[in-house]
Design a protein around this motif. Structure first.
Motif, short mmCIF file in Angstrom:
data_model
loop_
_atom_site.label_atom_id
_atom_site.label_comp_id
_atom_site.label_asym_id
_atom_site.label_seq_id
_atom_site.Cartn_x
_atom_site.Cartn_y
_atom_site.Cartn_z
N ALA A 208 -12.47 6.71 3.34
CA ALA A 208 -13.27 5.97 2.36
C ALA A 208 -12.43 5.58 1.14
CB ALA A 208 -14.47 6.80 1.92
N LEU A 209 -11.46 6.41 0.77
CA LEU A 209 -10.61 6.12 -0.39
C LEU A 209 -9.57 5.08 -0.01
CD1 LEU A 209 -10.21 9.70 -1.88
CD2 LEU A 209 -12.07 8.03 -2.16
N LEU A 210 -9.02 5.19 1.19
CA LEU A 210 -8.07 4.19 1.68
C LEU A 210 -8.78 2.83 1.73
CD1 LEU A 210 -5.57 4.53 4.55
CD2 LEU A 210 -7.19 2.65 4.61
N ASP A 211 -10.01 2.80 2.27
CA ASP A 211 -10.77 1.56 2.33
C ASP A 211 -11.03 0.98 0.94
OD1 ASP A 211 -10.86 1.66 5.09
OD2 ASP A 211 -12.94 2.37 5.20
N TYR A 212 -11.28 1.84 -0.03
CA TYR A 212 -11.49 1.37 -1.40
C TYR A 212 -10.25 0.61 -1.90
CZ TYR A 212 -11.07 1.31 -6.41
OH TYR A 212 -10.80 0.90 -7.70
N VAL A 213 -9.07 1.16 -1.66
CA VAL A 213 -7.83 0.50 -2.13
C VAL A 213 -7.63 -0.82 -1.40
CG1 VAL A 213 -5.32 0.69 -2.34
CG2 VAL A 213 -6.77 2.67 -2.84
N VAL A 214 -7.91 -0.86 -0.11
CA VAL A 214 -7.78 -2.10 0.66
C VAL A 214 -8.72 -3.16 0.09
CG1 VAL A 214 -8.17 -3.19 2.92
CG2 VAL A 214 -6.95 -1.00 2.78
N VAL A 215 -9.98 -2.81 -0.12
CA VAL A 215 -10.96 -3.75 -0.67
C VAL A 215 -10.55 -4.18 -2.08
CG1 VAL A 215 -13.36 -3.99 -1.47
CG2 VAL A 215 -12.87 -2.98 0.78
N HIS A 216 -10.08 -3.24 -2.88
CA HIS A 216 -9.63 -3.55 -4.25
C HIS A 216 -8.55 -4.62 -4.22
CE1 HIS A 216 -8.60 -2.20 -8.49
NE2 HIS A 216 -7.57 -2.95 -8.17
N GLU A 217 -7.54 -4.43 -3.36
CA GLU A 217 -6.44 -5.39 -3.31
C GLU A 217 -6.89 -6.72 -2.73
OE1 GLU A 217 -4.14 -4.71 -5.19
OE2 GLU A 217 -4.52 -2.57 -5.32
N LEU A 218 -7.76 -6.70 -1.75
CA LEU A 218 -8.26 -7.96 -1.19
C LEU A 218 -9.13 -8.72 -2.19
CD1 LEU A 218 -9.07 -6.90 2.47
CD2 LEU A 218 -7.24 -8.46 1.73
N ALA A 219 -9.82 -7.99 -3.06
CA ALA A 219 -10.62 -8.65 -4.10
C ALA A 219 -9.74 -9.45 -5.04
CB ALA A 219 -11.44 -7.61 -4.87
N PHE B 296 0.83 -1.18 0.00
CA PHE B 296 0.00 0.00 0.00
C PHE B 296 0.87 1.24 0.00
CE2 PHE B 296 -2.70 -3.17 2.15
CZ PHE B 296 -3.79 -3.14 1.30
N ASN B 297 0.41 2.27 -0.68
CA ASN B 297 1.10 3.55 -0.73
C ASN B 297 0.72 4.33 0.52
OD1 ASN B 297 1.95 6.20 -1.37
ND2 ASN B 297 1.75 5.76 -3.55
N TRP B 298 1.71 4.74 1.30
CA TRP B 298 1.44 5.44 2.56
C TRP B 298 0.65 6.73 2.35
CZ3 TRP B 298 2.62 10.38 3.82
CH2 TRP B 298 3.60 11.03 3.06
N LYS B 299 0.75 7.34 1.16
CA LYS B 299 0.07 8.62 0.91
C LYS B 299 -1.45 8.51 1.00
CE LYS B 299 3.68 10.50 -2.07
NZ LYS B 299 3.97 10.97 -3.43
N LEU B 300 -1.97 7.28 1.00
CA LEU B 300 -3.41 7.11 1.16
C LEU B 300 -3.91 7.63 2.51
CD1 LEU B 300 -3.80 3.61 -0.47
CD2 LEU B 300 -5.04 5.68 -1.16
N VAL B 301 -3.02 7.68 3.50
CA VAL B 301 -3.45 8.20 4.81
C VAL B 301 -3.69 9.71 4.77
CG1 VAL B 301 -2.30 6.33 6.06
CG2 VAL B 301 -1.14 8.55 5.80
N LEU B 302 -3.26 10.38 3.69
CA LEU B 302 -3.49 11.81 3.53
C LEU B 302 -4.86 12.09 2.90
CD1 LEU B 302 0.02 12.83 2.15
CD2 LEU B 302 -0.79 12.94 4.53
N MET B 303 -5.59 11.04 2.57
CA MET B 303 -6.89 11.16 1.91
C MET B 303 -7.99 10.71 2.84
SD MET B 303 -6.18 9.84 -1.89
CE MET B 303 -4.81 10.42 -2.84
N PRO B 304 -9.24 10.95 2.46
CA PRO B 304 -10.35 10.46 3.29
C PRO B 304 -10.28 8.93 3.44
CG PRO B 304 -11.15 12.01 1.64
CD PRO B 304 -9.71 11.74 1.32
#
Length: 187
Positions: free
Chosen positions: A140-151, A130-138
């Motif tokens: 909901a967007l971080l969760d989207y990337v987590v779900v995307h990768e888990l899918a 995961f790109n650490w810069k996701l923590v600079l965003m809402p």
């Protein structure tokens, strides 16, 4: 095979040519303004040149957009980087465990990185980046990337079945995906 050509003819554009076992032409304008053309191994240079010439307006629009965004891009300080990485090392394992249980998937190790072109990735072995810069965003967007990768633990592609898995967990994934594209340009 990769070749870089400089075109000197009228209405020409300098570009980097990358040939591979692909079937179609693709055009990219990188953040530094470099134009990249991806082409099939046996396609003629004339056809590639014609493709570039036909897309000169699009190339210029992309370069203008990059120029405009560069003035709006957030410059991350070393302190923000250090704090963000520490936050990411905590939040990604938490959110990944939460969604993995809900989705009924397992995963390997989690690595936090600073990638230039990716928000996340999933290896064949199930290791997640995961790109650490996701923590600079809402979140909901971080969760989207987590779900995307888990899918990808169920479907290692971006087929309709893959997107159905993402949608089952996040019915508004398309909205989140679009928002990530918009906000991501500024980091």
């Amino acid at each position: 095979m990769m070749n870089k050509y400089t075109k000197m003819k009228e209405n020409s554009q300098e570009y980097e040519l990358i040939r591979s076992k692909r079937k179609s032409l693709a055009l990219q304008v990188k953040g530094d303004g470099t134009v990249v053309v991806r082409a099939p191994l046996r396609m003629s240079e004339d056809k590639i040149d014609r493709f570039v010439r036909e897309h000169l307006d699009w190339i210029e629009k992309q370069k203008d957009r990059i120029q405009e965004l560069s003035g709006k891009r957030h410059v991350i300080t070393e302190q923000e980087r250090a704090d963000g990485i520490q936050k990411a090392l905590k939040i990604f394992p938490e959110r990944t465990a939460f969604f993995a249980e809900r989705m009924g998937v397992d995963y390997g190790r989690i690595t936090v990185r600073e990638q230039k072109t990716r928000w996340g990735s999933c290896s064949q072995k199930g290791n997640l980046n995961f790109n650490w810069k996701l923590v600079l965003m809402p979140q909901a967007l971080l969760d989207y990337v987590v779900v995307h990768e888990l899918a990808h633990r169920k479907e290692m592609n971006h087929s309709a079945r893959f997107w159905a898995i993402v949608e089952q967990e996040l019915p508004d994934y398309q909205k989140r995906r679009n928002e990530l594209k918009k906000l991501g340009q500024f980091l």
